[in-house]
Design a protein around this motif. Sequence first.
Motif, PDB file in Angstrom:
ATOM      1  N   VAL A 131      11.329   3.540  -6.449  1.00 38.83           N
ATOM      2  CA  VAL A 131      10.301   2.741  -5.798  1.00 38.83           C
ATOM      3  C   VAL A 131       9.893   1.641  -6.747  1.00 38.83           C
ATOM      4  O   VAL A 131       9.631   1.897  -7.902  1.00 38.83           O
ATOM      5  CB  VAL A 131       9.060   3.602  -5.478  1.00 38.83           C
ATOM      6  N   TYR A 143       6.594  13.471  -0.375  1.00 42.26           N
ATOM      7  CA  TYR A 143       5.152  13.238  -0.585  1.00 42.26           C
ATOM      8  C   TYR A 143       4.598  12.268   0.458  1.00 42.26           C
ATOM      9  O   TYR A 143       3.527  12.494   1.027  1.00 42.26           O
ATOM     10  CB  TYR A 143       4.923  12.688  -1.986  1.00 42.26           C
ATOM     11  N   LEU A 144       5.330  11.214   0.711  1.00 44.83           N
ATOM     12  CA  LEU A 144       4.856  10.251   1.704  1.00 44.83           C
ATOM     13  C   LEU A 144       4.826  10.867   3.102  1.00 44.83           C
ATOM     14  O   LEU A 144       4.017  10.493   3.941  1.00 44.83           O
ATOM     15  CB  LEU A 144       5.745   8.998   1.697  1.00 44.83           C
ATOM     16  N   ARG A 183       9.338  11.951  -3.795  1.00 41.98           N
ATOM     17  CA  ARG A 183       8.443  10.869  -3.317  1.00 41.98           C
ATOM     18  C   ARG A 183       8.524  10.730  -1.790  1.00 41.98           C
ATOM     19  O   ARG A 183       7.517  10.516  -1.127  1.00 41.98           O
ATOM     20  CB  ARG A 183       8.802   9.553  -3.989  1.00 41.98           C
ATOM     21  N   ALA A 189       2.485   1.657  -3.375  1.00 38.76           N
ATOM     22  CA  ALA A 189       1.515   2.124  -4.372  1.00 38.76           C
ATOM     23  C   ALA A 189       1.297   3.626  -4.236  1.00 38.76           C
ATOM     24  O   ALA A 189       1.182   4.350  -5.235  1.00 38.76           O
ATOM     25  CB  ALA A 189       0.195   1.374  -4.195  1.00 38.76           C
ATOM     26  N   LEU A 190       1.258   4.099  -2.997  1.00 41.32           N
ATOM     27  CA  LEU A 190       1.091   5.538  -2.779  1.00 41.32           C
ATOM     28  C   LEU A 190       2.301   6.299  -3.319  1.00 41.32           C
ATOM     29  O   LEU A 190       2.153   7.329  -3.984  1.00 41.32           O
ATOM     30  CB  LEU A 190       0.913   5.823  -1.287  1.00 41.32           C
ATOM     31  N   ALA A 191       3.486   5.776  -3.054  1.00 38.18           N
ATOM     32  CA  ALA A 191       4.696   6.433  -3.558  1.00 38.18           C
ATOM     33  C   ALA A 191       4.706   6.458  -5.086  1.00 38.18           C
ATOM     34  O   ALA A 191       5.057   7.472  -5.696  1.00 38.18           O
ATOM     35  CB  ALA A 191       5.930   5.703  -3.036  1.00 38.18           C
ATOM     36  N   ALA A 218       0.829  -1.207   0.000  1.00 41.86           N
ATOM     37  CA  ALA A 218       0.000   0.000   0.000  1.00 41.86           C
ATOM     38  C   ALA A 218       0.862   1.256   0.000  1.00 41.86           C
ATOM     39  O   ALA A 218       0.588   2.214  -0.732  1.00 41.86           O
ATOM     40  CB  ALA A 218      -0.913  -0.010   1.225  1.00 41.86           C
ATOM     41  N   GLU A 249      -4.227  11.788  -8.141  1.00 41.53           N
ATOM     42  CA  GLU A 249      -4.414  10.420  -7.666  1.00 41.53           C
ATOM     43  C   GLU A 249      -5.515  10.294  -6.633  1.00 41.53           C
ATOM     44  O   GLU A 249      -5.824   9.208  -6.180  1.00 41.53           O
ATOM     45  CB  GLU A 249      -3.095   9.891  -7.079  1.00 41.53           C
ATOM     46  N   PRO A 281       6.851  12.981  -9.595  1.00 43.03           N
ATOM     47  CA  PRO A 281       7.605  14.230  -9.370  1.00 43.03           C
ATOM     48  C   PRO A 281       7.715  15.052 -10.652  1.00 43.03           C
ATOM     49  O   PRO A 281       7.861  14.491 -11.750  1.00 43.03           O
ATOM     50  CB  PRO A 281       8.980  13.732  -8.920  1.00 43.03           C
ATOM     51  N   VAL A 315      -4.495   5.238   2.234  1.00 46.89           N
ATOM     52  CA  VAL A 315      -3.122   5.079   2.698  1.00 46.89           C
ATOM     53  C   VAL A 315      -2.548   6.433   3.099  1.00 46.89           C
ATOM     54  O   VAL A 315      -1.903   6.570   4.141  1.00 46.89           O
ATOM     55  CB  VAL A 315      -2.237   4.424   1.615  1.00 46.89           C
ATOM     56  N   ARG A 316      -2.816   7.444   2.266  1.00 45.75           N
ATOM     57  CA  ARG A 316      -2.304   8.779   2.572  1.00 45.75           C
ATOM     58  C   ARG A 316      -2.883   9.285   3.895  1.00 45.75           C
ATOM     59  O   ARG A 316      -2.180   9.844   4.724  1.00 45.75           O
ATOM     60  CB  ARG A 316      -2.656   9.731   1.431  1.00 45.75           C
ATOM     61  N   VAL A 355      -5.555   4.829  -2.496  1.00 49.04           N
ATOM     62  CA  VAL A 355      -4.453   5.769  -2.316  1.00 49.04           C
ATOM     63  C   VAL A 355      -4.813   6.797  -1.256  1.00 49.04           C
ATOM     64  O   VAL A 355      -4.007   7.146  -0.394  1.00 49.04           O
ATOM     65  CB  VAL A 355      -4.101   6.449  -3.661  1.00 49.04           C
ATOM     66  N   ALA A 413       1.405  16.849  -2.988  1.00 52.40           N
ATOM     67  CA  ALA A 413       2.262  16.683  -4.163  1.00 52.40           C
ATOM     68  C   ALA A 413       3.076  17.941  -4.472  1.00 52.40           C
ATOM     69  O   ALA A 413       4.253  17.865  -4.814  1.00 52.40           O
ATOM     70  CB  ALA A 413       1.409  16.291  -5.373  1.00 52.40           C
ATOM     71  N   ALA A 438       5.729  18.456  -1.960  1.00 53.74           N
ATOM     72  CA  ALA A 438       6.776  17.444  -2.113  1.00 53.74           C
ATOM     73  C   ALA A 438       7.849  17.921  -3.097  1.00 53.74           C
ATOM     74  O   ALA A 438       9.049  17.796  -2.819  1.00 53.74           O
ATOM     75  CB  ALA A 438       6.159  16.134  -2.592  1.00 53.74           C
ATOM     76  N   ALA A 474       2.209   6.507  -7.005  1.00 52.09           N
ATOM     77  CA  ALA A 474       1.144   7.370  -7.530  1.00 52.09           C
ATOM     78  C   ALA A 474       1.600   8.815  -7.665  1.00 52.09           C
ATOM     79  O   ALA A 474       1.006   9.600  -8.390  1.00 52.09           O
ATOM     80  CB  ALA A 474      -0.081   7.300  -6.611  1.00 52.09           C
ATOM     81  N   HIS A 475       2.650   9.164  -6.945  1.00 57.78           N
ATOM     82  CA  HIS A 475       3.158  10.535  -7.034  1.00 57.78           C
ATOM     83  C   HIS A 475       4.193  10.631  -8.149  1.00 57.78           C
ATOM     84  O   HIS A 475       5.197   9.919  -8.139  1.00 57.78           O
ATOM     85  CB  HIS A 475       3.794  10.947  -5.705  1.00 57.78           C
TER      86      HIS A 475
END
Lengths: 63, 166
Positions: free
Chosen positions: A62, B22-23, B19, A14-16, A11, B90, A21, B99-100, B96, B28, B31, A18-19
């Motif tokens: 990733v 972002y996490l 990334r 997948a989030l990483a 999970a 997203e 840069p 999780v975020r 997603v 975004a 980030a 989805a971003h």
Amino acid sequence: MRLAEDEVRRAIRALAAAHVPDREAILSRFTRVALRRSGGRDAYPVQVVSSGGTDLDVSDDVE
Amino acid sequence: MRDDAFAAYFERHHAAFSRLAYLMTGDATAADDLAADALAEVWRHWERVESADSPGAYGRGIVMNLARQWVRRQSRERLWLLEPFRRTPESDVPAVLDVRSALRRLPHRRRACVVLRYAFDLSEKEVAGVLGISVGAVKSATSRGARQLADLLGGGVELDGWEAAR
């Protein structure tokens, strides 16, 4: 219900993934910040970076 | 030579830094900004970064500090509590979003350990180096963070708001 560790890992990955840069946005802000901090004297590294490729290989960031 | 080395560093790490940010922030735009600011900081201290055992880890540490400061500012301004789900490309994907949102609920150290271990495959020792804490603390925070995330993602817990950086 609690997820398994592997599911948590997937999970987060997948989030990483989805971003996406924005290299140009990063470069643009880097340029402004680096120049400001150097008082406008330190433009050369910006030119070097700017001349780099624009291909965004994220395969090793990733999985 | 010095500039070529930094250019290579930029190309190698800018996406990963974004990334990571972002996490840690869930935002975004922030980030990319934090990745750029971290790279500017890396450039300012390039000689020190280049001679470090792990130049990449040095940069990741800067990203983490900047992300923590960003979260603190946001928490002070209460923006996240008022607008927990910012519209991003997203954000149409429920998984997603979940999780975020779940990551937001974790305290800073747990979030950092889980992200570095699970998303970036850093060893416990490497994570300890990035965060400036002991390996034991990394083990503990990762375990607790993963358990908390597993509970949150498993359902039954309302996902909104942020856990302030601490």
